[in-house]
Design an enzyme around this catalytic site. Structure first.
Site, PDB file in Angstrom:
ATOM      1  N   TYR A   1       0.844  -1.196   0.000  1.00  0.00           N
ATOM      2  CA  TYR A   1       0.000   0.000   0.000  1.00  0.00           C
ATOM      3  C   TYR A   1       0.882   1.250   0.000  1.00  0.00           C
ATOM      4  O   TYR A   1       0.671   2.172  -0.798  1.00  0.00           O
ATOM      5  CB  TYR A   1      -0.938  -0.006   1.213  1.00  0.00           C
ATOM      6  CG  TYR A   1      -1.871   1.169   1.243  1.00  0.00           C
ATOM      7  CD1 TYR A   1      -3.138   1.096   0.671  1.00  0.00           C
ATOM      8  CD2 TYR A   1      -1.487   2.381   1.835  1.00  0.00           C
ATOM      9  CE1 TYR A   1      -3.997   2.191   0.688  1.00  0.00           C
ATOM     10  CE2 TYR A   1      -2.341   3.475   1.844  1.00  0.00           C
ATOM     11  CZ  TYR A   1      -3.590   3.375   1.273  1.00  0.00           C
ATOM     12  OH  TYR A   1      -4.421   4.468   1.277  1.00  0.00           O
TER      13      TYR A   1
ATOM     14  N   HIS B   1       1.489   4.200  -3.037  1.00  0.00           N
ATOM     15  CA  HIS B   1       1.244   5.622  -2.801  1.00  0.00           C
ATOM     16  C   HIS B   1       2.528   6.447  -2.925  1.00  0.00           C
ATOM     17  O   HIS B   1       2.465   7.616  -3.310  1.00  0.00           O
ATOM     18  CB  HIS B   1       0.556   5.838  -1.453  1.00  0.00           C
ATOM     19  CG  HIS B   1      -0.909   5.572  -1.524  1.00  0.00           C
ATOM     20  ND1 HIS B   1      -1.425   4.293  -1.532  1.00  0.00           N
ATOM     21  CD2 HIS B   1      -1.962   6.413  -1.635  1.00  0.00           C
ATOM     22  CE1 HIS B   1      -2.741   4.366  -1.644  1.00  0.00           C
ATOM     23  NE2 HIS B   1      -3.099   5.644  -1.706  1.00  0.00           N
TER      24      HIS B   1
ATOM     25  N   TRP C   1      -7.418   4.024 -10.481  1.00  0.00           N
ATOM     26  CA  TRP C   1      -6.679   3.928  -9.219  1.00  0.00           C
ATOM     27  C   TRP C   1      -7.378   2.953  -8.269  1.00  0.00           C
ATOM     28  O   TRP C   1      -6.748   2.118  -7.639  1.00  0.00           O
ATOM     29  CB  TRP C   1      -6.526   5.307  -8.575  1.00  0.00           C
ATOM     30  CG  TRP C   1      -5.733   5.251  -7.307  1.00  0.00           C
ATOM     31  CD1 TRP C   1      -6.222   5.264  -6.030  1.00  0.00           C
ATOM     32  CD2 TRP C   1      -4.315   5.127  -7.187  1.00  0.00           C
ATOM     33  NE1 TRP C   1      -5.189   5.166  -5.130  1.00  0.00           N
ATOM     34  CE2 TRP C   1      -4.006   5.078  -5.817  1.00  0.00           C
ATOM     35  CE3 TRP C   1      -3.275   5.056  -8.118  1.00  0.00           C
ATOM     36  CZ2 TRP C   1      -2.707   4.962  -5.340  1.00  0.00           C
ATOM     37  CZ3 TRP C   1      -1.975   4.945  -7.643  1.00  0.00           C
ATOM     38  CH2 TRP C   1      -1.709   4.896  -6.273  1.00  0.00           C
ATOM     39  N   TRP C   2      -8.701   3.066  -8.191  1.00  0.00           N
ATOM     40  CA  TRP C   2      -9.444   2.132  -7.336  1.00  0.00           C
ATOM     41  C   TRP C   2      -9.204   0.692  -7.772  1.00  0.00           C
ATOM     42  O   TRP C   2      -8.993  -0.180  -6.928  1.00  0.00           O
ATOM     43  CB  TRP C   2     -10.933   2.425  -7.392  1.00  0.00           C
ATOM     44  CG  TRP C   2     -11.376   3.675  -6.708  1.00  0.00           C
ATOM     45  CD1 TRP C   2     -10.638   4.505  -5.895  1.00  0.00           C
ATOM     46  CD2 TRP C   2     -12.675   4.247  -6.773  1.00  0.00           C
ATOM     47  NE1 TRP C   2     -11.409   5.549  -5.455  1.00  0.00           N
ATOM     48  CE2 TRP C   2     -12.665   5.422  -5.973  1.00  0.00           C
ATOM     49  CE3 TRP C   2     -13.853   3.889  -7.421  1.00  0.00           C
ATOM     50  CZ2 TRP C   2     -13.791   6.218  -5.817  1.00  0.00           C
ATOM     51  CZ3 TRP C   2     -14.970   4.680  -7.266  1.00  0.00           C
ATOM     52  CH2 TRP C   2     -14.934   5.838  -6.469  1.00  0.00           C
TER      53      TRP C   2
END
Length: 104
Positions: A18, A22, A76-77
């Protein structure tokens, strides 16, 4: 400027992934957030509970909500779906928080 805060869930085995994703946020995703009035956006990890605490300053609720309708946000989701809890539409499961205190 409005301030928002919300929590999301990251998979227990995906904390590093994650963060990695990012750290390499797509420039077009960052540009879309900024173009829709999002500022000072940060996400914090509570590793013990695999919770993400997000806070963001926004210019309007309508502009913030409109981000969900952009093509780059939908991509992105989809990109993040395998590392966090998501809704049937692909959006992250998220719970808005109510501000209890603020010191400027």
């Amino acid at each position: 400027m409005l301030r928002k805060a919300f929590v999301m869930q990251v998979n227990p085995d995906a904390h590093a992934e994650y963060a990695r994703r990012h750290d390499a946020l797509w420039p077009e995703m960052a540009q879309t957030l900024k173009a829709h009035g999002a500022h000072d956006y940060s996400i914090w990890l509570d590793a013990k509970r695999s919770l993400l605490f997000a806070q963001v300053a926004i210019e309007s609720e309508a502009r913030w909500a409109a981000i969900a309708d952009t093509e780059v946000c939908r991509r992105w989701w989809a990109f993040m779906r395998d590392v966090m809890a998501t809704n049937p539409d692909g959006s992250p499961v998220s719970e808005e928080l109510t501000e209890a205190f603020y010191l400027a």
